[in-house]
Design a protein around this motif. Sequence first.
Motif, mmCIF file in Angstrom:
data_model
loop_
_atom_site.group_PDB
_atom_site.id
_atom_site.type_symbol
_atom_site.label_atom_id
_atom_site.label_comp_id
_atom_site.label_asym_id
_atom_site.label_seq_id
_atom_site.Cartn_x
_atom_site.Cartn_y
_atom_site.Cartn_z
ATOM 1 N N HIS A 100 -38.363 -9.631 -34.398
ATOM 2 C CA HIS A 100 -37.853 -8.389 -33.816
ATOM 3 C C HIS A 100 -38.189 -7.202 -34.739
ATOM 4 O O HIS A 100 -38.080 -7.321 -35.969
ATOM 5 C CB HIS A 100 -36.336 -8.495 -33.637
ATOM 6 C CG HIS A 100 -35.757 -7.458 -32.739
ATOM 7 N ND1 HIS A 100 -35.514 -6.169 -33.137
ATOM 8 C CD2 HIS A 100 -35.395 -7.521 -31.434
ATOM 9 C CE1 HIS A 100 -35.000 -5.489 -32.142
ATOM 10 N NE2 HIS A 100 -34.910 -6.290 -31.080
ATOM 11 N N ARG B 194 -34.460 -12.436 -35.640
ATOM 12 C CA ARG B 194 -34.711 -12.770 -34.238
ATOM 13 C C ARG B 194 -36.201 -13.033 -34.046
ATOM 14 O O ARG B 194 -37.027 -12.220 -34.456
ATOM 15 C CB ARG B 194 -34.254 -11.622 -33.330
ATOM 16 C CG ARG B 194 -32.736 -11.527 -33.203
ATOM 17 C CD ARG B 194 -32.281 -10.178 -32.738
ATOM 18 N NE ARG B 194 -32.447 -9.176 -33.788
ATOM 19 C CZ ARG B 194 -32.105 -7.894 -33.667
ATOM 20 N NH1 ARG B 194 -31.607 -7.455 -32.541
ATOM 21 N NH2 ARG B 194 -32.280 -7.051 -34.673
ATOM 22 N N LYS C 82 -38.417 -14.238 -24.932
ATOM 23 C CA LYS C 82 -37.011 -13.949 -25.210
ATOM 24 C C LYS C 82 -36.727 -14.109 -26.698
ATOM 25 O O LYS C 82 -37.339 -14.922 -27.376
ATOM 26 C CB LYS C 82 -36.110 -14.885 -24.404
ATOM 27 C CG LYS C 82 -36.229 -14.685 -22.903
ATOM 28 C CD LYS C 82 -35.267 -15.609 -22.157
ATOM 29 C CE LYS C 82 -35.368 -15.385 -20.647
ATOM 30 N NZ LYS C 82 -34.440 -16.279 -19.906
ATOM 31 N N TRP C 83 -35.757 -13.300 -27.165
ATOM 32 C CA TRP C 83 -35.414 -13.325 -28.597
ATOM 33 C C TRP C 83 -34.423 -14.451 -28.862
ATOM 34 O O TRP C 83 -33.429 -14.612 -28.157
ATOM 35 C CB TRP C 83 -34.802 -11.993 -29.030
ATOM 36 C CG TRP C 83 -35.756 -10.841 -28.940
ATOM 37 C CD1 TRP C 83 -35.719 -9.818 -28.059
ATOM 38 C CD2 TRP C 83 -36.917 -10.621 -29.752
ATOM 39 N NE1 TRP C 83 -36.759 -8.965 -28.258
ATOM 40 C CE2 TRP C 83 -37.523 -9.421 -29.302
ATOM 41 C CE3 TRP C 83 -37.510 -11.300 -30.812
ATOM 42 C CZ2 TRP C 83 -38.671 -8.911 -29.862
ATOM 43 C CZ3 TRP C 83 -38.666 -10.785 -31.374
ATOM 44 C CH2 TRP C 83 -39.229 -9.605 -30.903
ATOM 45 N N THR D 70 -28.975 -19.435 -32.115
ATOM 46 C CA THR D 70 -28.647 -18.552 -30.993
ATOM 47 C C THR D 70 -27.284 -18.899 -30.402
ATOM 48 O O THR D 70 -26.459 -18.012 -30.144
ATOM 49 C CB THR D 70 -29.731 -18.643 -29.905
ATOM 50 O OG1 THR D 70 -31.003 -18.367 -30.492
ATOM 51 C CG2 THR D 70 -29.459 -17.643 -28.791
ATOM 52 N N ALA E 113 -26.030 -12.564 -21.582
ATOM 53 C CA ALA E 113 -26.633 -12.257 -22.889
ATOM 54 C C ALA E 113 -27.632 -11.118 -22.766
ATOM 55 O O ALA E 113 -28.431 -11.069 -21.842
ATOM 56 C CB ALA E 113 -27.313 -13.499 -23.449
ATOM 57 N N GLY E 114 -27.566 -10.197 -23.714
ATOM 58 C CA GLY E 114 -28.523 -9.091 -23.745
ATOM 59 C C GLY E 114 -28.115 -7.904 -22.908
ATOM 60 O O GLY E 114 -28.832 -6.907 -22.884
ATOM 61 N N SER E 115 -26.992 -8.005 -22.188
ATOM 62 C CA SER E 115 -26.559 -6.902 -21.343
ATOM 63 C C SER E 115 -25.486 -6.090 -22.045
ATOM 64 O O SER E 115 -24.747 -6.584 -22.884
ATOM 65 C CB SER E 115 -26.008 -7.418 -20.011
ATOM 66 O OG SER E 115 -26.984 -8.119 -19.291
ATOM 67 N N LYS F 48 -24.221 -4.767 -27.726
ATOM 68 C CA LYS F 48 -25.365 -4.210 -27.006
ATOM 69 C C LYS F 48 -25.034 -2.827 -26.479
ATOM 70 O O LYS F 48 -25.885 -1.927 -26.476
ATOM 71 C CB LYS F 48 -25.753 -5.145 -25.846
ATOM 72 C CG LYS F 48 -27.047 -4.744 -25.147
ATOM 73 C CD LYS F 48 -28.241 -4.859 -26.082
ATOM 74 C CE LYS F 48 -29.543 -4.544 -25.378
ATOM 75 N NZ LYS F 48 -30.699 -4.643 -26.271
#
Length: 602
Positions: free
Chosen positions: A82, A119, A126-127, A149, A431-433, A450
């Motif tokens: 990342h 990451r 995807k991370w 993760t 996840a990620g939102s 996030k």
Amino acid sequence: MNYKDKTREQLLKEIELLKEHVVILEKENEQFKIITENTSDNIAITTFDLKAKYLFVSPSVKQVLDYEPEDLLGKSFFDFIHPEDKKVLLPLIKKYVSLKARKLLTGKESTISETIEFRFRNKAGKWRDMHSTVNITGKYLLAVTRDITKRKLMEETLRQSEEQYRLFFNLLPYGGEVIDISGKIVKCSPSTAQILGFEMCELIGKHITKFMTPDSVEIFKQKFPVLLSGKSAVAEIRMIRKDGTELNILRAAQPIMDDNGKVNTILALNVDITEQKLAEEQLRSQTKFIDNLIESSALSTWISDENGTAIRANPACLKFFGATEEEVIGKYNIFKDEVLIKQGYIPDLKKVFENGEIANVIIDYNFAEVEHVHVENATHKIINSTFTPIMNDDGKVTNVICQTLDITEIKSAEKEIIKAKETAERYLDMAGSMFVSLDTNGNILLINQKGLEILEYDDIEELLGKNWFDTCIPPNINKEEKKVFNKVMNCDMKGVEHYNNEVITKSGKRKIVSWYNSYIKDESGVIKYLLSSGVDITEQKASEDELRKYREHLEELVKERTVELETKTKRLEDFNKLFVGREFRIKELRTKVKELEEKLGI
């Protein structure tokens, strides 16, 4: 000595030693192969430079990141991590490469290790959160990496659950604190600070006994091992306020276990019974005052004789249990109470009558289940009852006073906590939102990491309690957005499940977020709060706008080209008409010439 100078026997001996060394190396190689092919951790070797190119990658990378080892070989480690993590890791490797360049790392010193988290982009793009132990081994970097993760997600889920717990903990009507296994306060409710006259920051981190009288410290020392063994405990103690005055506290404590079944912390609830204790002392010497106090008290109170039979109940008690004096006075006996017998409280209550001990019990009490008396309008509540013995000068129990609090709402609040926790876990699966929770006034209850990143905030405390529309919605649209929100929360308008709108960051930037909403309702269907998950689509929208502008420009060019072609076509048509006309004219002239020649006989 040169091999030419060695005898045949010496050379044969050296050959045997070399063969043995080869066997050892082959065995070690086979062991290394078994390890790399069967471990779930990814083992990799890279160059020791700023590129950190992969020279070896174990097969487990397929299981962890879905790459084949060949997908990574020859490529730089930094091509896959990342961008934000790259900013942290590049200076670290630069430091060691610089030391190597200055020959401060010779390769002869003991292995240097660094533990890092970052990451890593898997094959699907995807991370994944990774934990790696990197060893500097001469000219190479050896890294053993594990996918964390799921652990990260669990940590975030736990953080959200703890936040929900903190919100409800702060709303406790009684004093409450959480202490660690050494007895230090790690968390306390505002009501605790208010009862003791301290600020919360003055309590947290201090040992609980610092706020107890010496005799109460001894009680604590007796009860604390019971709690550490996993059992709950109740005790009456005296606590010292900041101004030096003392309070009688009824303290109920419950151990909280970790995942391994070991006591992690202890939750204690405190009820200030100072006034109750004063009343007990006055009751011993002032019968008339006892009568007035019992009758006028708003707290449910009844008195038994030395055998446990009710001899008096104040109006608050009769109302509390839905009974009349005719139904219970002289008839109800505590040791015949089927509810108390069934729930196992009789041994504790016998200690009140036989030993003069105070007992505090929490009961799911349905008065209709008591069979030895008939109560027409019996109630069913979850109650907290304190049984206090009254003794004569000889130390014999002559009466017992029972005072009861209705804690049904507290138990309901516990159910709400569980419900809120389940709801939080369901939304944390996104996840990620971006995750935001608002109360009915639009104030921010929760926001995940996030969300902080998208809105450019560093600390969640900067947003908690703030109004979402006043803080995070651009001024030109926040009034209209707030108006719609209020209508939805008041059930005057149906809420939408998905929509896009602008938000404004801490630095003043505007971003477009795509929202998915869920309206959480209570059992009666009233909306309690809003849970929303969002995705930043600012770049996507910008790309769409650029595409639209390009399309419009292309259409203009087509129009211009069409006009130009139409003009040229018109000119060609005119020229064609002229050319065709001349051809017809020539043909007519030739025909006339031929006719004249025939007439003239030429």
